[in-house]
Write a protein that holds these residues in place. Structure first.
Motif, short mmCIF file in Angstrom:
data_model
loop_
_atom_site.label_atom_id
_atom_site.label_comp_id
_atom_site.label_asym_id
_atom_site.label_seq_id
_atom_site.Cartn_x
_atom_site.Cartn_y
_atom_site.Cartn_z
N PRO A 26 -33.92 -49.72 -23.57
CA PRO A 26 -34.61 -50.92 -24.03
C PRO A 26 -34.90 -51.01 -25.52
O PRO A 26 -35.14 -52.10 -26.03
N ASN A 27 -34.94 -49.89 -26.23
CA ASN A 27 -35.24 -50.06 -27.66
C ASN A 27 -34.43 -49.14 -28.56
O ASN A 27 -33.81 -48.17 -28.10
N GLU A 28 -34.48 -49.46 -29.83
CA GLU A 28 -33.60 -48.78 -30.78
C GLU A 28 -33.95 -47.30 -30.95
O GLU A 28 -33.07 -46.45 -31.01
N ALA A 29 -35.27 -47.03 -31.00
CA ALA A 29 -35.68 -45.65 -31.24
C ALA A 29 -35.15 -44.72 -30.16
O ALA A 29 -34.63 -43.63 -30.45
N LEU A 30 -35.26 -45.16 -28.91
CA LEU A 30 -34.77 -44.34 -27.80
C LEU A 30 -33.26 -44.19 -27.87
O LEU A 30 -32.72 -43.10 -27.66
N ALA A 31 -32.58 -45.29 -28.22
CA ALA A 31 -31.12 -45.23 -28.35
C ALA A 31 -30.72 -44.23 -29.43
O ALA A 31 -29.79 -43.44 -29.23
N ILE A 32 -31.44 -44.24 -30.53
CA ILE A 32 -31.11 -43.30 -31.61
C ILE A 32 -31.35 -41.86 -31.17
O ILE A 32 -30.53 -40.97 -31.42
N ALA A 33 -32.46 -41.65 -30.46
CA ALA A 33 -32.76 -40.30 -29.99
C ALA A 33 -31.68 -39.80 -29.03
O ALA A 33 -31.24 -38.65 -29.12
N VAL A 34 -31.23 -40.68 -28.14
CA VAL A 34 -30.17 -40.29 -27.19
C VAL A 34 -28.86 -40.05 -27.94
O VAL A 34 -28.17 -39.05 -27.71
N ALA A 35 -28.55 -40.94 -28.88
CA ALA A 35 -27.31 -40.79 -29.65
C ALA A 35 -27.33 -39.47 -30.42
O ALA A 35 -26.31 -38.79 -30.53
N THR A 36 -28.49 -39.10 -30.94
CA THR A 36 -28.60 -37.84 -31.68
C THR A 36 -28.32 -36.65 -30.76
O THR A 36 -27.68 -35.69 -31.16
N GLU A 37 -28.78 -36.76 -29.51
CA GLU A 37 -28.49 -35.70 -28.55
C GLU A 37 -26.99 -35.53 -28.34
O GLU A 37 -26.48 -34.41 -28.30
N TRP A 38 -26.29 -36.67 -28.20
CA TRP A 38 -24.83 -36.60 -27.98
C TRP A 38 -24.13 -36.11 -29.23
O TRP A 38 -23.16 -35.39 -29.17
N ASP A 39 -24.63 -36.54 -30.37
CA ASP A 39 -24.03 -36.15 -31.64
C ASP A 39 -24.22 -34.67 -31.91
O ASP A 39 -23.41 -34.03 -32.57
N ALA A 40 -25.32 -34.11 -31.38
CA ALA A 40 -25.65 -32.72 -31.67
C ALA A 40 -24.80 -31.73 -30.89
O ALA A 40 -24.80 -30.54 -31.19
N GLN A 41 -24.07 -32.21 -29.89
CA GLN A 41 -23.26 -31.29 -29.09
C GLN A 41 -22.07 -30.81 -29.92
O GLN A 41 -21.43 -31.60 -30.59
N LYS A 42 -21.79 -29.52 -29.84
CA LYS A 42 -20.69 -28.97 -30.64
C LYS A 42 -19.38 -29.07 -29.88
O LYS A 42 -18.88 -30.15 -29.67
N ASP A 43 -18.81 -27.97 -29.43
CA ASP A 43 -17.49 -28.04 -28.78
C ASP A 43 -17.59 -28.41 -27.30
O ASP A 43 -16.73 -29.06 -26.75
N THR A 44 -18.67 -27.96 -26.67
CA THR A 44 -18.86 -28.30 -25.26
C THR A 44 -20.13 -29.13 -25.13
O THR A 44 -21.08 -28.96 -25.88
N LEU A 45 -20.11 -30.03 -24.14
CA LEU A 45 -21.30 -30.83 -23.87
C LEU A 45 -22.19 -30.01 -22.95
O LEU A 45 -21.80 -29.67 -21.84
N LYS A 46 -23.36 -29.69 -23.43
CA LYS A 46 -24.28 -28.92 -22.60
C LYS A 46 -25.34 -29.89 -22.07
O LYS A 46 -26.31 -30.20 -22.74
N PHE A 47 -25.12 -30.33 -20.85
CA PHE A 47 -25.98 -31.38 -20.31
C PHE A 47 -27.41 -30.90 -20.10
O PHE A 47 -28.34 -31.69 -20.11
N TYR A 48 -27.58 -29.60 -19.92
CA TYR A 48 -28.93 -29.10 -19.69
C TYR A 48 -29.80 -29.08 -20.95
O TYR A 48 -30.97 -28.76 -20.88
N THR A 49 -29.19 -29.40 -22.10
CA THR A 49 -30.02 -29.51 -23.30
C THR A 49 -30.30 -30.98 -23.65
O THR A 49 -31.00 -31.26 -24.60
N MET A 50 -29.77 -31.90 -22.86
CA MET A 50 -29.89 -33.32 -23.20
C MET A 50 -30.92 -33.98 -22.29
O MET A 50 -30.59 -34.78 -21.42
N HIS A 51 -32.17 -33.64 -22.54
CA HIS A 51 -33.22 -34.07 -21.63
C HIS A 51 -33.45 -35.58 -21.65
O HIS A 51 -33.70 -36.18 -20.61
N LEU A 52 -33.38 -36.19 -22.83
CA LEU A 52 -33.63 -37.63 -22.91
C LEU A 52 -32.54 -38.42 -22.18
O LEU A 52 -32.83 -39.38 -21.47
#
Lengths: 109, 291
Positions: B84-110
């Motif tokens: 619903p809002n930009e701040a949350l979208a940015i926080a989620v996008a940062t989580e996806w952006d922070a993943q290196k070679d593998t996506l570690k879903f257990y670190t992506m709490h938001l």
């Protein structure tokens, strides 16, 4: 969000972002958004923030999230099991090597 | 003999390949709720990273979407991922952006929390979430006191009593603490007033709040955190008070105690942030300059 504490939190979050995104973190959305938030919530004559503590608290929570995730990941990488070890590694554990050619050292008749 | 053997073989192969068996059943059933449950029941913990850039965009109805390269992010249930809002979208996008070679879903709490809110895998409505959250009040961590050892008794009294007093004053309720295994007798009025209070939250915030409560095992500490009376670090410390006391006695084991603590902190912080970001509606009023 004036004050030394706010500055500490700000720098903390920036440090975490740099850690996550490398040296180009200043181009990221998170950085831009954060900077905007901190600037717009400064207490000045023209703009009075809606709640100084509210914004600061939210930011502290975010800092805690980034920091704890990083530290948790470090520990996870260090201690989490990677499944069974291979024969070479097991042999290495007790100071032995696997034989490389028939009849060589460690080869069993 | 032969049919019996076949049936036995069928049982064994299904036990060995539970996934395959279940998928076949699902195809037969063809029920979307079951598919959703199955997807949640067998989460892939890691996956190869398949994108480079993460961006956000505003879609229909002012909702924000996450784009991985050109593709839109979807939830495990197959819905379009929208927040619903930009701040949350940015926080989620940062989580996806922070993943290196593998996506570690257990670190992506938001992301996980957003997925839960969007898919609602347990198919609950608002009242059910509130009831589930308030169930923790009956067995709230800070209401259970020990009688020995004296050090811990003292510690619980000094650390937990102020929070309990604060919440009783803040919500004008009676909670109390107990030494008995049955816990304190919490009056119905208390539950009712918390229920009324929680009804003012929207569904997304409630999902976040319930997540925090189930992490801290305490309604009192969670509300203290959401109301900005405690920081995440304080709330987690209070939630793990006995463990901390034992650590002081017997020493800290990094791969158990620290590991747990950081995970708990990360999850609690994510839940709290999720509540803040999904319940806030910021309006900026600018003062008009007068010459």
């Amino acid at each position: 969000m004036a004050g030394v504490r706010a500055l500490g939190v700000y720098r903390g979050v920036l440090k975490e972002l740099r850690n996550l995104q490398g040296s180009e973190y200043t181009h990221s959305m998170a950085y831009t958004h954060l900077r905007e938030q901190f600037r717009s919530n400064q207490v000045t004559g023209e703009r009075y923030c809606r709640a100084k503590k509210e914004a600061l608290h939210t930011c502290q929570v975010y800092l805690c999230l980034l920091e704890s995730t990083r530290l948790h990941m470090n520990l996870h990488q260090l201690y989490h099991g990677r499944g069974e070890r291979g024969p070479e590694e097991v042999a290495q554990l007790v100071g032995l090597r696997m034989p490389t050619q028939p009849g060589g050292k460690g080869w069993e008749e | 003999m032969l049919p019996g053997l076949c049936r036995f073989h069928g049982l064994v192969s299904r036990a060995l390949v539970p996934l395959a068996g279940r998928q076949v059943e699902l195809k037969l059933l063809g029920c979307s709720a079951n598919v959703q449950r199955a997807r949640y029941a067998t989460p892939a913990t890691e996956r190869k990273k398949f994108y480079r850039d993460v961006t956000i965009s505003q879609g229909e109805g002012g909702l924000y979407e996450i784009n991985l390269d050109r593709r839109k992010l979807k939830t495990p249930g197959g819905k379009l991922f929208t927040v619903p809002n930009e701040a949350l979208a940015i926080a989620v996008a940062t989580e996806w952006d922070a993943q290196k070679d593998t996506l570690k879903f257990y670190t992506m709490h938001l992301t996980t929390l957003c997925n839960t809110a969007l898919d609602n895998p347990t198919q609950r409505d608002k009242d059910q979430i509130i009831s589930a959250a308030l169930k923790f009040l009956e067995t709230d961590t800070v209401c259970y006191r020990v009688e020995e050892p004296p050090g811990l008794v003292e510690l619980q009294k000094n650390e937990w009593d102020p929070v309990l007093e604060w919440i009783e004053k803040r919500y004008n309720v009676v909670i109390g603490s107990s030494y008995s295994i049955m816990g304190p007798q919490i009056p119905e009025e208390t539950k009712d007033s918390f229920r009324q209070h929680l009804k003012s939250y929207n569904v997304w915030s409630l999902i976040g709040l319930e997540y925090v409560i189930s992490q801290l095992k305490s309604v009192v500490l969670s509300l203290g955190l959401i109301d900005r009376h405690l920081t995440v670090e304080q709330a987690v410390l209070l939630s793990r008070l006995e463990e901390e006391y034992q650590i002081q006695h017997w020493g800290n084991v990094e791969w158990a105690h620290d590991y747990d603590m950081y995970e708990l902190r990360a999850r609690t912080a994510a839940g709290t942030l999720f509540v803040y970001l999904s319940s806030e509606s910021a309006t900026v009023k600018k003062k008009i300059l007068q010459d």
